[in-house]
Design an enzyme around this catalytic site. Structure first.
Site, PDB file in Angstrom:
ATOM      1  N   LYS A 123      38.866  39.238  52.725  1.00  0.00           N
ATOM      2  CA  LYS A 123      39.176  38.288  51.603  1.00  0.00           C
ATOM      3  C   LYS A 123      40.686  37.579  51.878  1.00  0.00           C
ATOM      4  CE  LYS A 123      37.760  37.284  47.631  1.00  0.00           C
ATOM      5  NZ  LYS A 123      36.487  36.999  47.125  1.00  0.00           N
ATOM      6  N   ASP A 163      36.377  31.095  46.774  1.00  0.00           N
ATOM      7  CA  ASP A 163      36.610  31.885  45.661  1.00  0.00           C
ATOM      8  C   ASP A 163      37.073  31.056  44.561  1.00  0.00           C
ATOM      9  OD1 ASP A 163      36.170  34.876  45.009  1.00  0.00           O
ATOM     10  OD2 ASP A 163      38.268  34.443  44.438  1.00  0.00           O
TER      11      ASP A 163
END
Ligand code: NDP
Length: 450
Positions: A123, A163
């Site tokens: 991430k 995201d």
């Protein structure tokens, strides 16, 4: 012995509360699995799985439209590559910290394992806030961000996606810059536009997948979504397509939110009203309050950060879908869900429900699905985009949607079967944590001490 491992992990990552929360949640469910499997214990799998393989932090300087030079911080947490290249989104939001990205990367490892596709977990992102910035500013920022990130990613190494704050526009600028730096056209990011390597259904996949998962949960209880009143938080990518799929299956979305507050439309958000939200958020980049200005059946409530509960979760409904951000539904909110007779709580966002709220929901018989299972449709379809890029083929919307439905059904069934096998009958959280953990842990055992 086992608690010592948790202490060591937390001591090594002081001041990272979100990361500690994610570690605690998984450990709670896998502790007995580790005790029962001497190899996991001897090889210290839990401590190794919790420590990122690599964390990259970098300066991102960029010039705004007034000629000022600004500095943000960029990150990429490459958490685990035991079952495939690192895979996970980029988040651009002022609340981004190393702790937030480590929790997201940790969750991503198990989520990706649940999809059945060969993807490791990672991430990244930045504390940059795209809100209120011009397209030119967003482009200059993303280009500067990619100048550094490009050194660390690759289509067989690490494949980022979007995201919060990273949608089609940002992916476009990021992909363009990567292509220029490397002089190669490869599927290094997913969520690309359909004319330049993207998969059909990827924008819809997280929201659609969430509702497919919820429909599987209801079906397992001889129920359906038809006529169900639904509370949805957020108004971004996940929330929008969750609402679309709710509508397609006869449910009634009642709410939407952003960081300024929420709207409650007592008549329900129908297809036309959803189109208004999509235009407002995706094209006009406006605030959700404008929905209440447009539709008299709706009321807007400003958010109150000091309140001990969030009134969006105190609306009479059947299903609740938190689709905004982490820790947006606390114990008081869970009590309100119980009071109002909510039957199902499925997470579109990552870790939106606090640990005590999860406990209250489960204890009171609310069917609860953790994000790592119920929102896995996004990364699963990213995995399908990678497969299409590798093979140089493009599937139709129906082909991708059918695969997405099948993957969500498989994840649902895997959670149920795994939970039952390990003494947690009906507990989707335990099923997801244990199934994801075993898959990655077994690969780590096979690959040696790395
Ligand atoms: P978007 O940026 O498209 O939308 C995010 C929404 O949440 C916006 O309405 C935003 O409001 C709101 N929000 C963000 N931060 C906060 C905050 N601190 N407080 C209140 N509201 C907030 O993001 P996505 O829809 O893509 O992501 C939503 C969630 O789903 C995240 O948890 C993400 O990690 C998760 N997720 C996303 C996937 C994807 O494919 N996109 C895949 C799996 C999970 P505002 O604009 O005012 O900030």
């Amino acid at each position: 012995m086992s608690q010592e491992v948790i202490e060591r992990i937390k001591n090594r990552s002081k001041g990272e509360p979100e990361y500690h929360q994610a570690i605690d949640e998984v450990y709670l469910n896998v502790e007995t699995i580790i005790e029962q499997n001497p190899q996991y214990k001897e090889l210290n799998i839990f401590e190794r799985i919790s420590e990122p393989e690599r964390t990259i932090m970098f300066r991102v300087p960029w010039m705004d439209d007034q000629g000022n030079i600004n500095v943000n911080r960029g990150y990429r947490v490459q958490m685990n590559s035991a079952i495939g290249p690192y895979k996970g989104g980029l988040r651009f939001h002022p609340t981004v910290t190393l702790s937030v990205l480590k929790f997201l990367a940790f969750e991503q490892v198990f989520k990706n394992a649940l999809t059945g596709l060969p993807m490791g977990g990672g991430k990244g992102g930045s504390d940059f806030d795209p809100k209120g910035k011009s397209d030119a500013e967003v482009m200059r920022f993303t280009q500067s961000f990619m100048q550094e990130l490009a050194k660390h990613i690759g289509h067989r190494t690490d494949v980022p996606a979007g995201d919060i704050g990273v949608g089609g526009r940002e992916i476009g600028y990021l992909f363009g810059m990567y292509k220029k730096i490397k002089n190669e056209f490869v599927g290094v990011l997913t969520g690309k536009g359909q004319g330049w390597g993207g998969s059909r259904i990827r924008p819809e996949a997280t929201g659609y997948g969430l509702i497919y998962f919820a429909m599987n949960m209801l079906e397992a209880n001889n129920d359906s979504l038809k006529g169900k009143k639904c509370i949805v938080s957020g108004s971004g990518n996940v929330a929008q397509f969750a609402m679309e799929k709710i509508l397609q299956n006869g449910g009634v979305p009642l709410t939407a939110s952003d960081s300024s507050g929420y709207i409650y439309d007592k008549d329900g958000i129908d297809t036309d009203k959803l189109a208004f939200i999509m235009d407002l958020k995706n094209n006009k980049r406006g605030r959700i309050k404008e929905y209440a200005d447009q539709y008299p059946s709706a009321e807007f409530h400003a958010s109150d950060r000091n309140a001990d509960s969030n009134p969006i979760w105190d609306i009479a409904a059947d299903c609740a879908f938190p689709c905004a951000t982490q820790n947006e539904l606390n114990a008081n909110d869970a009590k309100n869900l119980v009071k109002n007779g909510v039957k199902l709580l499925a997470e579109g966002a990552n870790m939106p429900t606090t640990p005590d709220a999860i406990e209250i929901a489960i204890e009171n018989g609310i069917m609860y699905a953790p994000g790592k299972a119920s929102n896995a449709g996004g990364v699963a379809t990213s995995g399908l985009e990678m497969s299409q890029n590798y093979a140089g083929v493009y599937w139709t919307s129906k082909e991708v949607d059918d695969k997405l439905k099948e993957i969500m059904k498989n994840i649902h069934d895997l959670c149920i079967e795994t939970a039952e096998k390990h003494g947690f009958k009906g507990n989707y959280m335990a099923g997801a944590n244990i199934a994801g953990f075993i898959k990655v842990a077994d690969a780590m055992v096979a690959e040696g001490i790395l």
